[in-house]
Motif scaffolding. Sequence first.
Motif, PDB file in Angstrom:
ATOM      1  N   ALA A  24       0.871  -1.189   0.000  1.00  0.00           N
ATOM      2  CA  ALA A  24       0.000   0.000   0.000  1.00  0.00           C
ATOM      3  C   ALA A  24       0.900   1.229   0.000  1.00  0.00           C
ATOM      4  N   THR A  77       0.515   4.261  -0.409  1.00  0.00           N
ATOM      5  CA  THR A  77       0.030   5.483   0.240  1.00  0.00           C
ATOM      6  C   THR A  77       0.109   5.389   1.757  1.00  0.00           C
ATOM      7  N   THR A  78       0.395   4.206   2.290  1.00  0.00           N
ATOM      8  CA  THR A  78       0.512   4.029   3.728  1.00  0.00           C
ATOM      9  C   THR A  78       1.969   4.210   4.142  1.00  0.00           C
ATOM     10  N   THR A  79       2.213   5.147   5.049  1.00  0.00           N
ATOM     11  CA  THR A  79       3.572   5.403   5.507  1.00  0.00           C
ATOM     12  C   THR A  79       3.676   5.122   6.996  1.00  0.00           C
ATOM     13  N   TYR A  80       4.864   4.705   7.400  1.00  0.00           N
ATOM     14  CA  TYR A  80       5.130   4.384   8.798  1.00  0.00           C
ATOM     15  C   TYR A  80       6.353   5.175   9.266  1.00  0.00           C
ATOM     16  N   ASN A  93       1.817   4.454  12.500  1.00  0.00           N
ATOM     17  CA  ASN A  93       1.175   4.512  11.181  1.00  0.00           C
ATOM     18  C   ASN A  93       0.804   5.963  10.927  1.00  0.00           C
ATOM     19  N   THR A 151      -0.315   7.339   8.247  1.00  0.00           N
ATOM     20  CA  THR A 151      -1.547   7.499   7.468  1.00  0.00           C
ATOM     21  C   THR A 151      -2.756   7.544   8.396  1.00  0.00           C
ATOM     22  N   LEU A 152      -2.764   6.662   9.417  1.00  0.00           N
ATOM     23  CA  LEU A 152      -3.863   6.637  10.380  1.00  0.00           C
ATOM     24  C   LEU A 152      -3.612   7.576  11.546  1.00  0.00           C
TER      25      LEU A 152
END
Length: 843
Positions: free
Chosen positions: A79, A81-84, A101, A103-104
């Motif tokens: 994914a 678009t998901t960055t950590y 996370n 993104t969240l």
Amino acid sequence: MRLKQAHIDGFGKWQNQDFTFKESLQVIYGLNETGKTTLQRFILGVLFGFASGKRPAEQYLPKNGAGYGGFLIVATDVAPTTTYKIQRTAGKSGGDLVVTNLTLGQIVPSEELNRLLGSVDQAFVQQTLMFDLEDLRLLTATNGSALTSMLQRVGAVGSQHWLTVIDQLAKQSDEIYKSRGRKPALNQALQRYHQLQQELTTATAKYPTFIELQSTINAAEHHLSELVERQKQLRATQGRLQTAQRLWPNYEQYQQLQERTTTKSLQINEQDYTGALSLYANQQQLAAAAAQQVEALQDDSKDPTPELEFFMIHRSEFDQQAAKFDQVNAWINERHFKRQQLQNIKAEQQELDQRNQFSTHKMTPFSESEQATIQQHLASSSSITVTGAAVSWMQGAWPWFVAGAGLFLVSLLISSSLRWLLILIGIALVIYGWRRTQGGVYDSSSRNDDVSLIGQKHGFTHLPVTQWLGIQRDLTRWLALAEQERDLTEAIQHFNDQITHFLGDYDFANKWLSLRPLSASEALTTARHSYQRLATQAISEEAAQRRREQAVAQLAEIQTSQTHIERALTKLLKRLQMPDVSTLKQAYKTQLSDIKTFAQVEAIETQLTPALQQQLAVYGSKTAIDRELAQTNEALESTRTEITEQQQHVADLHAHFEQMGRDQQAPKLQQQVANQRNVVVSLAQNWLVNQLAMQWIDQTLTQASADRLPQIVAQAKQYFADLTLKHYTEIKLSRQQITVINLNGQEFELFELSRGTVEQLYLAIRLAFATIMNDQLRLPLMIDDAFVDFDQPRRKATVQLLERLAHTNQVLYFTADLNMVQDFEANQIIRLISDESKLPYLG
């Protein structure tokens, strides 16, 4: 996983430093001691943990006492678009880890890092995804068979650990036995065994009986050896049958797959297929959007009520009236307050009037002089009676008489000139007191007429004079209340006029809003509620109108887009000779199934050599294999029992031999020979165990890599051709060696190639490994100045290969070679400088 950013709080020479990485190919350039290796170690430390105090050279603790650690910003390949944010700071067990996370916007369990890394650890990354010039040059000193063995195992994830185990086992085996060695334990034990046998031969020549018993023992031991050899053969047969049993399902699947029709080429390429699906999905989305807009138009198509239409037509008049609501409400409240005041005033007036009859006699208040006259009249009229005169005399004259008499008496007591003065003053006071009593009687009689005139003037004749002054305060209050009553009545009338005028302004809406029959408060409340209700409905109606207009415009756009997409989809399906998308999906699915079948056949063929296929074909079924394996197991168990019995028999013979030869030289030597034989057997068993373990690990690694090794070799062949500018076009990998073939078809072994070419071969294999294993290896490639020995053309070809590989694998290339940097674009380079007070120069 792709690295996006790195922030170093403190690690080696870096303090409070930020780096931003390109997600494809990133070059980090810097001279020696500018921090390239430190940056690599920081990335590994954040991902896998910092080194402990047992390895201080790998800790990279800051010299200036800055905070130890930092964080990485990464994006996942699954994914993008998901960055950590992976943050690691000083702490136990590799440092304190916090994974966020981004993104969240929430912190996740630290186990999430293990999921992001997959099944790899730091050792595996350093062995497969990181290499430098030293790794490449190491191959020039590696013989062909060793390199071949390494390449055959490269497809097995984690093979380096087992290769290390093989090396350890080989070292242990060499410590036990070498074919030409003298120091290994088994070599010395064999030498001692042969020496004891020679001594025993000499001793037993004197004892024929012992010789015969020795022959019997030798025969028994020979039979035991035959049984052990039979057991070894049965175990080998058991291993082959177990392999056949394990591979039989693959063999059956291979036979079934060969019966299908397979194809290697696609009639429908992936781009056309995904394009058609994209157009079809857009078409469905637009259809759904159009239906949604139509539904919205239907929902918003309700006509407004006649009352609302009237309100919207006369909106300005209603707004003007609504602007007065607060003012009118204030008028109503003020009027109510003044009415209460008026009611209270009237009640107080009525009470005063009932008590004093002010309104009946039209009484008016006295002036101050008139009040004084009345007070004097009342005072003088009280002396008419005897009691009143005595009281008057006592109150008015006697103080003067007393004072005069007192002064006269005092004058009699003194003899000075002051005596006559006091006598004169005393006489004067007596005369003044007498005249005062005479004057009061005269004033009382003369004031009666003035009092009567005052009573007639102010309407007090109906009351006794003694009450006139007592009711002056009530009269003044009664007149003031009358004045307040007039003011309040006028104010209330003014409010009535204003409120009536306001309500009259609503006559234009009398059909929908009848306010006349209501009280002012009720009318205002009704008008306010009606306005709020209709204003809200008007806003909703205006919003609905805007939505209708917007929906109509969007529906027109959607219909236009639908027309374009339908034409494009029809054109694409016509070119692919497909009637509709469903047929296209089925055709593409069939083709993918054929490709998958072909890949399965190829994968199974890498496991099932022709010899194995021929062997499996002999059995005919898994039942035959199971039956023969059961027979072999039974025979192996029987042989194991027989070996045990034979070992016991040999032991008994040795015991008998020992009994016969007690206290004689031959039996002692025989025992020493037997003991030494046990030592030899024990050492030989240990050596054999190591050899068998080495063979088992080697065969297991080879089988584990069998499904990926052909893919890796095929990809490496393409990379090797690119790196050598098409000079070499083929890589041949056999059990014993690896060779390459040039453009003219000539075959070369590794020792015939230049060091640079061998390094390029190894680089091609490492890059191919990273490409094929991309589904398991989720980390970037990190290369440290590995191309120094490449000439300019091949170095340029290497750069082009890295840029192509960077589309699927992020590549971080660390270099101190300025000539190498010139082969890259400026925006791909991070330049490190030696001055620690300055930031890195990007570009």
